[in-house]
Write a protein that holds these residues in place. Structure first.
Motif, PDB file in Angstrom:
ATOM      1  N   LEU A  62       0.828  -1.206   0.000  1.00 47.83           N
ATOM      2  CA  LEU A  62       0.000   0.000   0.000  1.00 47.83           C
ATOM      3  C   LEU A  62       0.861   1.254   0.000  1.00 47.83           C
ATOM      4  N   LEU A  63       0.370   2.256  -0.689  1.00 47.23           N
ATOM      5  CA  LEU A  63       0.932   3.595  -0.553  1.00 47.23           C
ATOM      6  C   LEU A  63      -0.006   4.360   0.373  1.00 47.23           C
ATOM      7  N   ARG A  64       0.479   4.641   1.561  1.00 43.66           N
ATOM      8  CA  ARG A  64      -0.325   5.424   2.503  1.00 43.66           C
ATOM      9  C   ARG A  64      -0.028   6.901   2.294  1.00 43.66           C
ATOM     10  N   MET A  79       5.209   3.581   2.284  1.00 43.29           N
ATOM     11  CA  MET A  79       4.765   2.300   1.753  1.00 43.29           C
ATOM     12  C   MET A  79       4.634   1.319   2.909  1.00 43.29           C
ATOM     13  N   ALA A  80       3.583   0.501   2.897  1.00 40.75           N
ATOM     14  CA  ALA A  80       3.370  -0.423   4.011  1.00 40.75           C
ATOM     15  C   ALA A  80       2.582  -1.634   3.539  1.00 40.75           C
ATOM     16  N   LEU A  81       2.764  -2.726   4.240  1.00 45.70           N
ATOM     17  CA  LEU A  81       1.866  -3.865   4.074  1.00 45.70           C
ATOM     18  C   LEU A  81       0.680  -3.650   5.015  1.00 45.70           C
ATOM     19  N   GLY A  83      -1.837  -3.579   7.911  1.00 50.32           N
ATOM     20  CA  GLY A  83      -1.678  -3.868   9.327  1.00 50.32           C
ATOM     21  C   GLY A  83      -0.414  -3.344   9.965  1.00 50.32           C
ATOM     22  N   GLU A  84       0.524  -2.874   9.164  1.00 51.78           N
ATOM     23  CA  GLU A  84       1.766  -2.328   9.729  1.00 51.78           C
ATOM     24  C   GLU A  84       1.461  -1.021  10.458  1.00 51.78           C
ATOM     25  N   PRO A  85       2.153  -0.765  11.578  1.00 50.00           N
ATOM     26  CA  PRO A  85       1.968   0.532  12.245  1.00 50.00           C
ATOM     27  C   PRO A  85       2.502   1.675  11.378  1.00 50.00           C
ATOM     28  N   PHE A  86       2.021   2.869  11.656  1.00 52.47           N
ATOM     29  CA  PHE A  86       2.539   4.035  10.938  1.00 52.47           C
ATOM     30  C   PHE A  86       4.011   4.245  11.295  1.00 52.47           C
TER      31      PHE A  86
ATOM     32  N   TYR B 238      11.115  -3.325   2.873  1.00 54.32           N
ATOM     33  CA  TYR B 238      10.693  -4.706   2.620  1.00 54.32           C
ATOM     34  C   TYR B 238      11.581  -5.314   1.541  1.00 54.32           C
ATOM     35  N   MET B 239      11.913  -6.583   1.755  1.00 48.86           N
ATOM     36  CA  MET B 239      12.662  -7.327   0.733  1.00 48.86           C
ATOM     37  C   MET B 239      11.936  -8.635   0.473  1.00 48.86           C
ATOM     38  N   ASP B 240      11.710  -8.943  -0.786  1.00 50.47           N
ATOM     39  CA  ASP B 240      10.985 -10.160  -1.129  1.00 50.47           C
ATOM     40  C   ASP B 240      11.925 -11.161  -1.775  1.00 50.47           C
TER      41      ASP B 240
END
Lengths: 93, 609
Positions: A62-64, A79-81, A83-86, B238-240
């Motif tokens: 996600l782009l927050r 950028m975050a997945l 559920g990640e905290p801010f 992040y690294m995939d």
């Protein structure tokens, strides 16, 4: 005197004390020294295609975007997945 | 001490390193060294502490200091004039096995007075996969030769038995010996020039100047930190790898004249080789710190003293033996580097005085593809596509990032020209150019990355193979600043064009884009792959992060970007809110209305929780 603390944020002295405020419109967000993002307006976009044609990749990333509730100017992005905290950036007053 | 003498000695120390770097490049025969500048030379005090950091990959400056200290401990009482030591064990000091340190004591009148140290990424290190980056390795034991320290030159005499043992375990020993000899020559030049300096000014004077230089750097950095606001800034990378996602988390705290980098919350060490060791993480955070906070301060031990690093043991940023680390320099180290760049950038942007020094993250994702196979002359070629060094600049608070502008951790990185690559490998470039939309949008745009496509050409074996360690194909890694978007992620595509099922089998030589290429496309990112027959390899890589709100970008600048193919017309409208007519001229009224509509849309969303 207003003191900038980020691209579009500054600390303003108000009758309620020092506040983090939008530099564009002066909208107060949070007490100085606090994490301010919870007081912004959040929009979450898929990173896929977010910046144009070259943005391929994970659908779930996600782009927050954190915008000013007063004028809509963009205050920060991360950028975050899900559920990640801010990412909290705190400038001490 | 006399300020003029001090200043002259300081500049002479810079020149000692410059000349040693030139020597290294001239003697080494590999493109990664003399084209990509994947190298480093620095000078150290007698106790191994950093005296003068040189250019090249900056994350080696502190690690090579640790290498000197490890040699001092291991060879106590046996360090003689004319010795040269080799160290490449990542769990002792090195970043990964293929970056070999050669460190040499400098004696004056029988007394150890300093060390010189250098590294190159050697042609091969005998790991599972050719070239050093070894994505298929499961542990350090499959990542090639790994020495915690050995004496390679004894009192000026090369230990041929030791060198032959090393060369017996690598591919292309003739190239590896050239790499090693280039480092011996480099250290010899550094030693000669240091001794000339000592002869001219006297040991006591030079020693005093070195001590003052370190004190000066510490004082200057502490003063700078004291000018910056206290606070904490966070970053996440992040690294995939093969369906798994690892992350590097950083909270940087600045208090008074100290900085603390805390990587708590980062993922546990991975079974894949993108881990890094503690010394590597320390180097990774210093790589952006040196140029961003110490651009006018000599890079030495004085700069290290105000900095503290917390890296949890067993994590991806402080892995424990025998975890594999061969991809570290473009894996966890680069993410440490990116995260440190992001937090330092945010801290600088919080200061009225230093705001113009802030930057979004530059080139955050090396793709580090190593090609290997029989070349057009019948010999073995192993080597990196040096385009991996052709990163993009992050946007600044006052200007766009530099397109294909390089990278922060290596101020002298560059890529070889196409002809050099085509003469080294049996390859043909279909195109190599800037990639539209790859720069993170913002009031100031991130610099653009690039795209290339390659096919085999004049290959005796019908083609060759390549190693790709492509974390970052799923996630953007070049963080933006102040609302700017991150740069685009990387992409690696294998275009299959010679399968029996594909009756077309069209020669891709004249394809001008990925879309025009015949055949089936397959996104890849990690492992060893063939490039045979009429197949093609397409690689696109990240732009720099943007700065500020894209809706604040000058519409005329967006038009120029579209005309120059930096930004697509679609992104101009969708991301920047710029409307153009059929001739490409900006419609200011429509643009103003669209941007207002986009801002309103943002405000209608829910409050962040």
């Amino acid at each position: 005197m207003n003191r900038p603390i980020a691209a579009n944020l500054e600390i303003r002295t108000t009758k309620d004390g020092d506040r983090i405020a939008c530099r564009a419109c002066g909208h107060p967000l949070a007490p100085a020294g606090d994490a301010w993002k919870r007081h912004a307006v959040l929009r979450e976009l898929s990173m896929n295609g977010a910046g144009g044609k070259a943005y391929t990749g994970a659908q779930e990333a996600l782009l927050r975007q954190f915008a000013c509730p007063g004028c809509g100017v963009l205050l920060d992005s991360e950028m975050a997945l899900p559920g990640e905290p801010f990412l909290d950036d705190i400038v001490r007053a | 001490m006399d300020p003029i003498t001090f200043s002259i000695i300081r500049h002479r120390l810079f020149r000692v390193i410059d000349e040693a770097v030139i020597t290294l490049k001239h003697v080494s025969g590999s493109a990664i060294t003399n084209e990509g500048h994947d190298l480093m030379v620095s000078l150290y005090r007698a106790d191994g502490s950093l005296l003068m950091g040189g250019v090249g990959f900056l994350h080696h400056l502190t690690s090579a200091a640790e290498a000197c200290k490890a040699i001092i401990r291991r060879f106590k009482g046996q360090i003689n004039e004319g010795d040269v030591y080799l160290l490449n064990d990542p769990y002792t000091a090195a970043l990964h096995t293929s970056d070999i340190y050669l460190v040499a004591p400098i004696h004056h009148e029988g007394k150890l007075v300093a060390w010189s140290a250098c590294f190159v990424h050697v042609y091969d290190i005998g790991a599972m996969n050719p070239g050093g980056f070894s994505p298929e390795s499961q542990d350090i034991f499959t990542e090639g030769i790994s020495s915690p320290g050995l004496k390679l030159v004894d009192r000026g005499e090369l230990r041929q038995d030791v060198l032959d043992t090393l060369l017996n375990m690598v591919r292309s020993p003739e190239m590896v010996t050239l790499d090693i000899r280039s480092m011996i020559a480099c250290n010899n030049v550094a030693k000669d020039r240091m001794l000339a300096l000592i002869r001219k000014y006297g040991y006591a004077t030079v020693d005093e100047a070195c001590a003052v230089l370190i004190e000066q750097s510490e004082k200057l950095l502490r003063s700078r930190l004291a000018e910056l606001p206290d606070g904490q800034w966070q970053s996440r990378q992040y690294m995939d790898v093969k369906g798994e996602t690892a992350k590097v988390c950083l909270t940087m705290t600045k208090k008074g004249d100290r900085l603390i980098f805390d990587f708590s919350g980062s993922s546990p060490q991975s079974k894949y080789a993108l881990n890094c060791t503690k010394w590597a993480s320390l180097g990774g955070l210093f790589a952006p710190l040196f140029p961003l906070l110490c651009y006018d301060i000599t890079w030495n031990e004085g700069v290290i003293r105000p900095i503290t690093m917390i890296a949890p043991e067993g994590s991806i940023v402080n892995c424990t033996r025998p975890a594999p680390v061969s991809v570290a320099t473009v894996g966890a180290i680069q993410s440490v580097n990116n995260a440190a760049c992001a937090t330092i950038g945010k801290m600088l942007a919080a200061s009225e005085k230093y705001r113009t020094e802030a930057t979004a993250v530059w080139h955050a994702n090396h793709f580090a593809i190593f090609m290997f196979g029989t070349n057009q002359r019948g010999g073995l070629s192993i080597g990196i596509l040096t385009e991996t060094f052709a990163g993009a600049g992050g946007a600044r608070t006052f200007a766009d990032g530099v397109d294909v502008g390089g990278e922060i951790p290596n101020p002298i990185s560059r890529m070889a020209n196409v002809e050099t690559m085509e003469s080294t490998f049996p390859l043909r470039y279909l195109f190599r150019r800037r990639l539209p939309d790859s720069g993170g949008p913002g009031q100031f745009r991130g610099g653009l990355g690039m795209e290339i496509a390659l096919t085999p050409h004049d290959a005796p074996d019908g083609g060759l193979h390549y190693v790709v360690s492509g974390k970052g194909a799923k996630y953007s890694m070049s963080e933006g600043l102040g609302g700017g978007y991150p740069g685009a992620p990387n992409r690696y595509v294998w275009v299959h064009n010679n399968e029996v099922a594909d009756q077309r089998n069209i020669d891709p030589s004249f394809a001008l884009s990925l879309e025009e290429m015949p055949g089936r496309t397959e996104d890849i990112s990690w492992g060893v792959f063939p490039l045979m027959g009429k197949d093609a390899l397409y690689v696109a890589w990240n732009g720099g992060g943007g700065f500020g709100d894209p809706l604040e970008r000058d519409p005329e600048q967006v038009r120029i970007d579209v005309d120059g193919r930096f930004v697509t017309r679609e992104a101009a409208r969708k991301v920047y809110g710029v409307v153009t007519d059929a001739k490409g001229i900006v419609d200011l009224a429509a643009t103003k209305a669209l941007r207002q509509e986009m801002r309103f849309a943002r405000m209608e969303r829910r409050a962040a929780e």
